[in-house]
Design an enzyme around this catalytic site. Structure first.
Site, PDB file in Angstrom:
ATOM      1  N   LYS A   1      49.212  46.147 -30.284  1.00 21.52           N
ATOM      2  CA  LYS A   1      47.967  45.543 -30.785  1.00 21.52           C
ATOM      3  C   LYS A   1      46.884  46.584 -31.070  1.00 21.52           C
ATOM      4  O   LYS A   1      46.251  46.540 -32.110  1.00 21.52           O
ATOM      5  CB  LYS A   1      47.405  44.545 -29.761  1.00 21.52           C
ATOM      6  CG  LYS A   1      48.127  43.218 -29.711  1.00 21.52           C
ATOM      7  CD  LYS A   1      47.346  42.209 -28.865  1.00 21.52           C
ATOM      8  CE  LYS A   1      47.207  42.601 -27.406  1.00 21.52           C
ATOM      9  NZ  LYS A   1      48.451  42.522 -26.633  1.00 21.52           N
TER      10      LYS A   1
ATOM     11  N   ARG B   1      42.684  34.652 -24.944  1.00 20.49           N
ATOM     12  CA  ARG B   1      43.899  34.764 -24.142  1.00 20.49           C
ATOM     13  C   ARG B   1      44.450  33.417 -23.690  1.00 20.49           C
ATOM     14  O   ARG B   1      45.590  33.327 -23.253  1.00 20.49           O
ATOM     15  CB  ARG B   1      43.597  35.556 -22.849  1.00 20.49           C
ATOM     16  CG  ARG B   1      43.709  37.032 -23.008  1.00 20.49           C
ATOM     17  CD  ARG B   1      43.382  37.710 -21.684  1.00 20.49           C
ATOM     18  NE  ARG B   1      42.934  39.057 -21.922  1.00 20.49           N
ATOM     19  CZ  ARG B   1      43.747  40.079 -22.156  1.00 20.49           C
ATOM     20  NH1 ARG B   1      45.048  39.904 -22.130  1.00 20.49           N
ATOM     21  NH2 ARG B   1      43.273  41.268 -22.391  1.00 20.49           N
TER      22      ARG B   1
ATOM     23  N   ARG C   1      58.077  54.773 -20.380  1.00 16.96           N
ATOM     24  CA  ARG C   1      56.963  55.717 -20.556  1.00 16.96           C
ATOM     25  C   ARG C   1      56.818  56.618 -19.331  1.00 16.96           C
ATOM     26  O   ARG C   1      56.907  56.169 -18.190  1.00 16.96           O
ATOM     27  CB  ARG C   1      55.652  54.943 -20.756  1.00 16.96           C
ATOM     28  CG  ARG C   1      55.539  54.339 -22.112  1.00 16.96           C
ATOM     29  CD  ARG C   1      54.105  54.068 -22.486  1.00 16.96           C
ATOM     30  NE  ARG C   1      53.443  53.146 -21.575  1.00 16.96           N
ATOM     31  CZ  ARG C   1      52.451  52.327 -21.951  1.00 16.96           C
ATOM     32  NH1 ARG C   1      52.037  52.338 -23.204  1.00 16.96           N
ATOM     33  NH2 ARG C   1      51.889  51.530 -21.087  1.00 16.96           N
TER      34      ARG C   1
ATOM     35  N   ARG D   1      53.867  55.576 -14.323  1.00 18.75           N
ATOM     36  CA  ARG D   1      52.694  54.842 -13.847  1.00 18.75           C
ATOM     37  C   ARG D   1      53.106  53.530 -13.179  1.00 18.75           C
ATOM     38  O   ARG D   1      54.039  52.867 -13.620  1.00 18.75           O
ATOM     39  CB  ARG D   1      51.740  54.533 -14.999  1.00 18.75           C
ATOM     40  CG  ARG D   1      50.986  55.750 -15.476  1.00 18.75           C
ATOM     41  CD  ARG D   1      50.034  55.422 -16.586  1.00 18.75           C
ATOM     42  NE  ARG D   1      50.043  53.995 -16.928  1.00 18.75           N
ATOM     43  CZ  ARG D   1      49.387  53.502 -17.959  1.00 18.75           C
ATOM     44  NH1 ARG D   1      48.702  54.284 -18.757  1.00 18.75           N
ATOM     45  NH2 ARG D   1      49.429  52.211 -18.221  1.00 18.75           N
TER      46      ARG D   1
ATOM     47  N   ARG E   1      53.544  40.693 -16.386  1.00 13.99           N
ATOM     48  CA  ARG E   1      52.573  40.624 -17.493  1.00 13.99           C
ATOM     49  C   ARG E   1      53.143  39.799 -18.636  1.00 13.99           C
ATOM     50  O   ARG E   1      52.428  39.033 -19.276  1.00 13.99           O
ATOM     51  CB  ARG E   1      52.210  42.031 -17.968  1.00 13.99           C
ATOM     52  CG  ARG E   1      51.312  42.753 -16.987  1.00 13.99           C
ATOM     53  CD  ARG E   1      51.192  44.223 -17.305  1.00 13.99           C
ATOM     54  NE  ARG E   1      50.493  44.478 -18.555  1.00 13.99           N
ATOM     55  CZ  ARG E   1      50.583  45.630 -19.232  1.00 13.99           C
ATOM     56  NH1 ARG E   1      51.350  46.596 -18.807  1.00 13.99           N
ATOM     57  NH2 ARG E   1      49.897  45.795 -20.335  1.00 13.99           N
TER      58      ARG E   1
END
Ligand SMILES: [Zn+2]
Length: 217
Positions: A13, A87, A126, A159, A170
């Protein structure tokens, strides 16, 4: 053009928003940025939000929408893009009320569609450098030496918000709360589904095709 850009976390996004804003000269409005700004400025709305946050509570939808509605007043005549907002269906309905009072409505919703499995691989792969902030990906953009930063040789870290469990949580929140927002807008606005499992430039071009046709209409 008044646009809402939606999509799961990791769908890209932020990147696409920047490109849309540049191409159509729009104002980029992200609820997270606006909330931070109001708090930093110590505005009346910012202080109210801070009060909820200090108690560990969520900032209520009405307050978030009020901040967004205020920020929308600074948009140029060309319009704005709402980034990852609303949201929830309740936020969408509150936003519609606030827009109606300004004689406005949302023209188009761009929905970045991407498979949960692809997002999970994107995000959980990541690795970042704690020293310089460089970001790598174990499959798509691996460092030259295993788990070491190309620039400074520091040991890369995973992370805590990129672990499988956190990413899946999420995604679940997204499916439960944000997907119904798309159904909400299907009743009143043009909703464009865009396949986001492609190279960044390809995704941008798909979005531009849809928005160009809207701008011409
Ligand atoms: Zn580094």
């Amino acid at each position: 053009m008044r646009i809402v850009l939606l999509g799961a976390p990791g769908a890209g996004k932020g990147t696409q928003c920047k490109r849309i804003v540049e191409r159509y000269n729009l104002l980029h409005l992200s609820s997270g940025d606006i909330l931070r700004k109001e708090r930093a400025e110590g505005s009346e709305l910012g202080k109210q939000a801070q009060g909820y946050m200090d108690q560990g509570a969520l900032v209520p939808d009405e307050l978030i929408v009020e901040m967004m509605a205020k920020a929308i007043d600074d948009a140029p005549d060309s319009g704005y893009v709402l980034d990852g907002f609303p949201r929830t269906v309740n936020q969408a309905a509150e936003l519609d009320k606030a827009l109606k009072a300004k004689d406005q409505s949302i023209d188009a919703v761009v929905n970045l569609v991407i498979d949960d499995g692809v997002i999970t691989r994107r995000l959980t792969g990541r690795r970042s450098c704690p020293q310089c902030g460089a970001v790598y990906h174990i499959e798509n953009m691996p460092p030259k030496v295993d788990n070491k930063c190309d620039k400074d040789g520091a040991e890369l870290v995973h992370r805590s918000d990129d672990t499988v469990e956190v990413v899946q949580n999420r995604l679940k929140t997204y499916h439960d709360q944000t997907k119904p927002v798309i159904g909400y807008y299907q009743k009143t606005s043009s909703v464009f589904d865009v396949d986001a499992d492609k190279a960044v430039d390809q995704v941008s071009n798909l979005i531009f095709d849809k928005l160009d046709s809207l701008a011409k209409a």
